[in-house]
Design a protein around this motif. Structure first.
Motif, PDB file in Angstrom:
ATOM      1  N   GLU A   1      -7.888  -6.266  -1.329  1.00 36.35           N
ATOM      2  CA  GLU A   1      -6.800  -5.155  -1.303  1.00 36.35           C
ATOM      3  C   GLU A   1      -7.059  -3.767  -2.330  1.00 36.35           C
ATOM      4  OE1 GLU A   1      -6.305  -5.313   1.413  1.00 36.35           O
ATOM      5  OE2 GLU A   1      -4.459  -6.959   1.867  1.00 36.35           O
ATOM      6  N   LEU A   2      -7.382  -4.458  -3.091  1.00 40.34           N
ATOM      7  CA  LEU A   2      -7.590  -3.096  -4.383  1.00 40.34           C
ATOM      8  C   LEU A   2      -8.820  -2.689  -4.041  1.00 40.34           C
ATOM      9  CD1 LEU A   2      -6.752  -1.398  -7.373  1.00 40.34           C
ATOM     10  CD2 LEU A   2      -8.050  -3.573  -8.011  1.00 40.34           C
TER      11      LEU A   2
ATOM     12  N   ALA B   1      -2.393   1.433  -8.906  1.00 36.77           N
ATOM     13  CA  ALA B   1      -2.793  -0.067  -7.295  1.00 36.77           C
ATOM     14  C   ALA B   1      -3.178  -0.778  -8.382  1.00 36.77           C
ATOM     15  CB  ALA B   1      -3.942   0.859  -6.754  1.00 36.77           C
ATOM     16  N   ALA B   2      -3.519  -0.937  -8.804  1.00 37.43           N
ATOM     17  CA  ALA B   2      -4.677  -2.043  -9.940  1.00 37.43           C
ATOM     18  C   ALA B   2      -3.233  -3.259  -9.829  1.00 37.43           C
ATOM     19  CB  ALA B   2      -5.203  -2.079 -10.889  1.00 37.43           C
TER      20      ALA B   2
ATOM     21  N   GLU C   1     -12.342  -8.371  -9.726  1.00 32.53           N
ATOM     22  CA  GLU C   1     -12.062  -9.637  -9.148  1.00 32.53           C
ATOM     23  C   GLU C   1     -12.012  -9.820 -10.800  1.00 32.53           C
ATOM     24  OE1 GLU C   1     -14.181 -13.211  -7.716  1.00 32.53           O
ATOM     25  OE2 GLU C   1     -13.376 -12.329  -5.877  1.00 32.53           O
ATOM     26  N   ASP C   2     -12.854  -9.679 -11.168  1.00 34.40           N
ATOM     27  CA  ASP C   2     -13.018  -9.276 -13.268  1.00 34.40           C
ATOM     28  C   ASP C   2     -11.880  -8.304 -13.441  1.00 34.40           C
ATOM     29  OD1 ASP C   2     -14.838 -11.160 -12.820  1.00 34.40           O
ATOM     30  OD2 ASP C   2     -15.965 -10.116 -14.149  1.00 34.40           O
TER      31      ASP C   2
ATOM     32  N   PHE D   1       0.791  -0.957   0.196  1.00 27.91           N
ATOM     33  CA  PHE D   1      -0.126   0.387  -0.122  1.00 27.91           C
ATOM     34  C   PHE D   1       0.894   1.537   0.303  1.00 27.91           C
ATOM     35  CE2 PHE D   1      -2.799  -3.136   1.452  1.00 27.91           C
ATOM     36  CZ  PHE D   1      -4.085  -2.308   0.754  1.00 27.91           C
ATOM     37  N   MET D   2       1.671   0.910   1.204  1.00 31.34           N
ATOM     38  CA  MET D   2       2.844   2.717   0.735  1.00 31.34           C
ATOM     39  C   MET D   2       3.528   2.652  -0.635  1.00 31.34           C
ATOM     40  SD  MET D   2       2.483   4.034   3.632  1.00 31.34           S
ATOM     41  CE  MET D   2       2.802   5.045   3.931  1.00 31.34           C
TER      42      MET D   2
END
Ligand code: HEM
Length: 417
Positions: free
Chosen positions: A235-236, A213-214, A195-196, A99-100
């Motif tokens: 988490e995303l 992020a993705a 999820e997709d 995340f960081m």
């Protein structure tokens, strides 16, 4: 010899918590003139703590752990089951670093630009509507912005529905009955959607920027293996969902501009905007408290904490603590001039060091959203605030202005026209 901890008498106080909301802890702390008391919630003994020093204690990882602290019903709606919030030690450190790594200066600069663009688009949309509910518009606006930033495709057709679902997940956190079930269903739908997206990235059907992020979550590895699809989606969503939650702060910021209009003329510099955003985060209620479990026996201020004890840390109370804030009930962004943040005295999003403990990694994203929203609302939008119910219900958690801030006769002004 340890002291006896002040106790709330009675069999169980869940009902009091549910009916007193944000005021439940503060009321008992003042009545008992204490920073710590014992009660029973959901049939279990619970130690409740408040104050700066209690916050420092709460973030001492040698004393507390998070696994087993988050009720499953909160994981099933707000956080997702088994995400970063529930991890401890090395496992937490590795997951948290993921995340960081998203919060670089460059990526945050890009996010600010996206937010500016999204506000311009939203301003025009709201002008066309003439009358709009700011909270709802902000949820949709932020979702569009955060999806662009994280690399998650979002069409205009789906943005309102997805924003509604994420809003329901957040709202369910403090709800029971229908409010809870709506949030639970919304999480299932939203996790499937994300999820997709992760699968499409992994299979090369969807291109995303490195560093987004993705992309990071699709390819993040722990012990040589990628996160399973479901966990990567959880988490995303731990980036997308809380960003949408900032809509509450946007509605509160608009309320502050309405209730304390004298501050509108003091938003000229970045520092002034930043002070305003921080005062919104301090002044208005959001995260009420959070739980942890005692790892091994210890003593604090003469009180015994025993292995397995559940504790609740009062976040809301620290932001209003008169020992830390001069006239805490006053809205005063200037209080942040010269303010020395020692990591435990201003904790709207948790305390300590986000790199090592559980403190929220999303504070720069949150502050950027509030700053860009306030900048646009104060300088580029003209509107009237019609008669409505702007009270903040302190029993509802999380709360917001009851009417969600209705704006009328909306017009884009200045250089934005
Ligand atoms: C509405 C604004 C927000 C509020 C009030 C908020 C509040 C919090 C709080 C209180 C915590 C828990 C701290 C702890 O467990 O000790 C937390 C954790 C977290 N927040 Fe936020 N947050 C916000 C926005 C964001 C944003 C925008 C992001 C992502 C971009 C984010 C991502 C996270 C994550 C991933 C965690 C878990 C950290 C961990 O367990 O190590 N939050 N947040």
């Amino acid at each position: 010899m340890t002291k006896e901890m002040p106790k709330e008498r009675g069999i169980d106080h869940t009902f009091n918590l549910l009916t007193e909301g944000y005021n439940y802890i503060g009321k008992r702390m003042s009545e008992k003139d204490t920073d710590v008391f014992e009660t029973r919630l959901l049939g279990k003994k619970m130690i409740v703590m408040t104050g700066r020093d209690a916050a420092e204690l709460f973030y001492d990882e040698t004393k507390f752990k998070r696994s087993g602290a988050l009720p499953i019903r909160i994981q099933k709606t707000l956080f997702g089951v088994g995400g970063v919030q529930t991890k401890d030690g090395e496992k937490h450190r590795i997951r948290k670093a993921m995340f960081m790594s998203l919060m670089t200066e460059e990526r945050l600069g890009l996010f600010r630009t996206i937010m500016e663009e999204e506000w311009k688009r939203k301003g025009r949309e709201m002008e066309r509507k003439g009358k709009a509910v700011l909270y709802d518009e902000s949820e949709e606006l932020i979702l569009r912005g955060i999806c662009r930033w994280t690399g998650v495709p979002l069409t205009d057709v789906e943005s309102w529905g997805r924003a509604y679902d994420i809003g329901a997940m957040i709202d369910a956190a403090g709800g029971v009955g229908k409010r809870y079930r709506v949030g639970e269903d919304a999480r299932v739908r939203t996790e499937e959607w994300v999820e997709d997206v992760i699968l499409a990235i992994r299979e090369g059907r969807l291109q995303t920027e490195e560093g987004s992020a993705a992309h990071v979550m699709a390819f993040h590895e722990e012990s040589g293996e990628r996160l399973d699809l479901h966990m990567a989606a959880i988490e995303l969503l731990n980036v997308i969902r809380p960003a949408v939650a900032v809509a509450r702060f946007v509605a509160f910021a608009a309320l502050a501009l309405h209730d304390f209009p004298e501050w509108k003329d003091k938003l000229n510099t970045q520092k002034e905007l930043n002070n305003f955003a921080n005062e919104v985060r301090r002044f208005y209620p959001f995260t009420p408290f959070l739980g942890a479990i005692v790892k091994k026996d210890f003593e604090w201020n003469g009180y015994a904490f025993n292995e397995g004890d559940a504790v609740l840390m009062d976040f809301h109370g620290v932001n209003r603590d008169p020992r830390l804030w001069d006239k805490p009930e006053e809205f005063n962004p200037d209080r942040f001039n010269g303010f020395v943040d020692d990591r435990f005295n201003f904790i709207p999003q948790g305390g300590g060091d986000p790199n090592h403990g559980h403190r929220c990694p999303g504070e720069p994203v949150t502050v950027t959203i509030i700053e860009e929203s306030v900048r646009y609302l104060a300088n580029s939008l003209q509107y009237e605030v019609p008669e409505q119910d702007l009270t903040i219900n302190m029993v509802r958690m999380p709360t917001l202005p009851t009417s969600r801030f209705v704006m009328d006769r909306i017009r884009v002004v200045g250089s934005e026209q």
